[in-house]
Write an enzyme that holds these catalytic residues in place. Structure first.
Site, PDB file in Angstrom:
ATOM      1  N   ASP A 185       0.980  -1.190   0.184  1.00 44.50           N
ATOM      2  CA  ASP A 185       0.261  -0.260   0.186  1.00 44.50           C
ATOM      3  C   ASP A 185       0.402   1.727   0.099  1.00 44.50           C
ATOM      4  O   ASP A 185       0.090   2.348  -0.556  1.00 44.50           O
ATOM      5  CB  ASP A 185      -1.159   0.094   1.016  1.00 44.50           C
ATOM      6  CG  ASP A 185      -1.551  -0.767   1.064  1.00 44.50           C
ATOM      7  OD1 ASP A 185      -1.921  -1.959   0.053  1.00 44.50           O
ATOM      8  OD2 ASP A 185      -2.238  -1.284   2.467  1.00 44.50           O
ATOM      9  N   MET A 193      -6.355  -2.517  -5.020  1.00 41.69           N
ATOM     10  CA  MET A 193      -5.656  -2.547  -3.544  1.00 41.69           C
ATOM     11  C   MET A 193      -5.475  -1.175  -3.147  1.00 41.69           C
ATOM     12  O   MET A 193      -5.236  -0.108  -3.844  1.00 41.69           O
ATOM     13  CB  MET A 193      -5.224  -3.761  -2.855  1.00 41.69           C
ATOM     14  CG  MET A 193      -5.501  -5.148  -3.077  1.00 41.69           C
ATOM     15  SD  MET A 193      -4.791  -6.021  -2.683  1.00 41.69           S
ATOM     16  CE  MET A 193      -5.969  -7.619  -2.078  1.00 41.69           C
ATOM     17  N   ARG A 201      -5.919   0.051   0.085  1.00 36.20           N
ATOM     18  CA  ARG A 201      -6.686   0.230   1.959  1.00 36.20           C
ATOM     19  C   ARG A 201      -6.788   1.799   1.543  1.00 36.20           C
ATOM     20  O   ARG A 201      -7.788   2.301   1.192  1.00 36.20           O
ATOM     21  CB  ARG A 201      -5.400   0.020   2.899  1.00 36.20           C
ATOM     22  CG  ARG A 201      -6.144  -1.698   3.471  1.00 36.20           C
ATOM     23  CD  ARG A 201      -6.193  -1.894   4.739  1.00 36.20           C
ATOM     24  NE  ARG A 201      -7.652  -1.858   5.430  1.00 36.20           N
ATOM     25  CZ  ARG A 201      -8.251  -2.667   5.257  1.00 36.20           C
ATOM     26  NH1 ARG A 201      -8.007  -3.529   4.502  1.00 36.20           N
ATOM     27  NH2 ARG A 201      -9.326  -2.720   6.210  1.00 36.20           N
ATOM     28  N   HIS A 237      -5.362 -10.212  -5.001  1.00 36.09           N
ATOM     29  CA  HIS A 237      -4.422 -11.034  -4.390  1.00 36.09           C
ATOM     30  C   HIS A 237      -2.782 -10.686  -6.055  1.00 36.09           C
ATOM     31  O   HIS A 237      -2.008 -11.095  -5.355  1.00 36.09           O
ATOM     32  CB  HIS A 237      -4.585 -11.834  -3.331  1.00 36.09           C
ATOM     33  CG  HIS A 237      -5.489 -11.250  -2.240  1.00 36.09           C
ATOM     34  ND1 HIS A 237      -6.832 -10.748  -2.356  1.00 36.09           N
ATOM     35  CD2 HIS A 237      -4.987 -11.017  -0.838  1.00 36.09           C
ATOM     36  CE1 HIS A 237      -7.055 -11.212  -1.017  1.00 36.09           C
ATOM     37  NE2 HIS A 237      -5.994 -11.235  -0.225  1.00 36.09           N
ATOM     38  N   GLN A 259      -2.312  -8.746  -6.895  1.00 37.50           N
ATOM     39  CA  GLN A 259      -1.383  -7.772  -6.869  1.00 37.50           C
ATOM     40  C   GLN A 259       0.259  -8.182  -5.660  1.00 37.50           C
ATOM     41  O   GLN A 259       0.713  -7.064  -5.459  1.00 37.50           O
ATOM     42  CB  GLN A 259      -1.747  -6.772  -6.989  1.00 37.50           C
ATOM     43  CG  GLN A 259      -2.353  -5.752  -7.282  1.00 37.50           C
ATOM     44  CD  GLN A 259      -3.548  -4.769  -6.936  1.00 37.50           C
ATOM     45  OE1 GLN A 259      -4.182  -4.234  -6.611  1.00 37.50           O
ATOM     46  NE2 GLN A 259      -5.327  -5.193  -6.770  1.00 37.50           N
TER      47      GLN A 259
HETATM   48  O1  F6P Z   1      -1.692  -4.296   3.393  1.00 35.71           O
HETATM   49  C1  F6P Z   1      -2.357  -4.757   2.152  1.00 35.71           C
HETATM   50  C2  F6P Z   1      -3.630  -5.278   1.852  1.00 35.71           C
HETATM   51  O2  F6P Z   1      -2.931  -6.356   0.834  1.00 35.71           O
HETATM   52  C3  F6P Z   1      -4.391  -3.882   1.457  1.00 35.71           C
HETATM   53  O3  F6P Z   1      -4.204  -3.660  -0.042  1.00 35.71           O
HETATM   54  C4  F6P Z   1      -5.655  -4.787   1.412  1.00 35.71           C
HETATM   55  O4  F6P Z   1      -7.114  -4.354   1.364  1.00 35.71           O
HETATM   56  C5  F6P Z   1      -5.457  -6.823   2.533  1.00 35.71           C
HETATM   57  O5  F6P Z   1      -4.088  -5.880   2.205  1.00 35.71           O
HETATM   58  C6  F6P Z   1      -6.628  -6.897   2.179  1.00 35.71           C
HETATM   59  O6  F6P Z   1      -6.281  -8.056   3.068  1.00 35.71           O
HETATM   60  P1  F6P Z   1      -6.577  -9.627   3.218  1.00 35.71           P
HETATM   61  O7  F6P Z   1      -5.849 -10.586   2.379  1.00 35.71           O
HETATM   62  O8  F6P Z   1      -5.731  -9.847   4.798  1.00 35.71           O
HETATM   63  O9  F6P Z   1      -7.910  -9.858   2.271  1.00 35.71           O
END
Ligand code: F6P
Length: 341
Positions: free
Chosen positions: A127, A169, A171, A271, A273
């Site tokens: 991020d 992604m 966040r 994911h 990414q």
């Molecule tokens: O913080 C990294 C990140 O990939 C964010 O961009 C995303 O919102 C979050 O983690 C997703 O998390 P998880 O893999 O737990 O769904």
């Protein structure tokens, strides 16, 4: 000295390069030994720890994910700092390198500053939202993957005369969307820091279409249009009560289609990414941070983390890095306006 290493929070390309850099420098330069702490703080609380030798890190610099496993276990759960102290004493661990994002480093900083545990940090996140470091490793790989996705969407969008919405992604920050959007020539870039409304988005789309382009919209998962009150989360909360962002692309596509009359499709990159091999930039940055983390342990720099300033790796207090998020600043938003639409 015996150094325990853990990776905590969401994985990110480059974690293995940090581990390799730390282990190689620690063994070769200082004669230290290493312990692999499995799945972040969980391994330290549950004593899931194994020796980590030079052979274990052979050839892992190019590999995505983390050989140590990761979890979102909170360091103050399951016995917290007292339990960690016990496990570290039993395992003769003299220092811990915690590799993680904002949540992990906030925990690591409390453990070092408030509980007196010998913990140092290495910042990671795709991020790029951590303050007190210019870039975090993983971000370059993520922006590269997102840019490739835009390039690929463009050829199919042009063939079918469609509008495409790519959700990336990030966040609560818009770094991946901003950078990949600029690199890929998106016509609309939507980021949490600077909300715009449906009408502005459709205006950008129409303007691109009127110039004969297949409109491309990049939207950060945390973006909230002026017309909505809250972030979109199709998947609800995770088991730690954290909101799982995602769905804004699917939300916007039918609105754009209805208002502009253009067939509009949404793709959520998700994911993809975070997986796979890190870029050369991320491998180098991660390796340098890993080596610097060992130097921090050598100098008993508890509560500090290795960080990137310009092209230099420096030391900063972890507490300062997690004080606030590193948002996209106004001047970066102003600068990109002339490219939109
Ligand atoms: O913080 C990294 C990140 O990939 C964010 O961009 C995303 O919102 C979050 O983690 C997703 O998390 P998880 O893999 O737990 O769904």
């Amino acid at each position: 000295m015996n150094i325990g290493i853990l990776t905590s929070g969401g994985d990110c390309p480059g974690l293995n390069a940090v581990i390799r850099g730390a282990v190689r420098k620690g063994i070769r330069q200082y004669g230290y030994s290493f312990s692999a702490i499995r799945d972040g703080w969980r391994g330290l609380l549950e004593d899931d720890i194994h020796p980590l030798h030079m052979v274990d890190v052979r050839g892992i610099g190019a590999r995505g994910g983390t050989i140590l496993g990761t979890s979102r276990t909170h360091p103050y759960s399951g016995g917290g700092p007292e339990r960690m102290r016990e496990v570290m004493a039993e395992r003769s661990i003299d220092a811990v390198i915690a590799i993680g994002g904002e949540g992990t480093l906030a925990g690591a900083s409390r453990l070092a500053d408030d509980e007196g545990l010998p913990v140092v940090g290495v910042p990671k996140t795709i991020d790029n939202d951590l303050d007190n470091t210019d870039y975090t490793f993983g971000f370059d790989t993520a922006q590269e993957i997102a840019t490739e996705a835009i390039d690929r969407l463009r050829t199919t969008a042009e063939s079918h005369h469609r509008c495409m919405v790519l959700e990336v992604m990030g966040r609560n920050v818009g770094w991946i969307a901003l950078q990949s959007g600029m690199a890929g020539g998106a016509h609309a870039i939507l980021i949490p820091e600077f909300p715009v409304g449906y009408e502005q988005i459709c205006e950008w789309v129409r303007s691109a279409w009127d110039r004969g382009r297949a409109p491309l919209v990049v939207v950060a998962e945390g973006f909230v249009p002026e017309d909505l009150d809250d972030q979109v989360s199709e998947a609800g909360l995770d088991k730690h009560g954290r909101v799982r962002l995602g769905g804004i692309g699917n939300h916007l596509a039918p609105i754009i289609e209805e208002r502009t009359g253009l067939e509009t499709r949404a793709v959520t990159l998700g994911h993809l990414q975070r997986g796979g091999s890190p870029t050369a930039y991320d491998r180098v940055l991660a390796t340098r941070l890993g080596m610097a983390a060992v130097d921090l342990c050598h100098d008993a720099g508890w509560g500090q983390m290795a960080s990137l300033t310009g092209t230099d790796i420096i030391r900063v207090p972890m507490a300062e890095a997690v004080d606030r998020l590193k948002f996209v600043p106004q001047h970066r938003w102003d600068e990109v306006q002339v490219l939109l639409g």
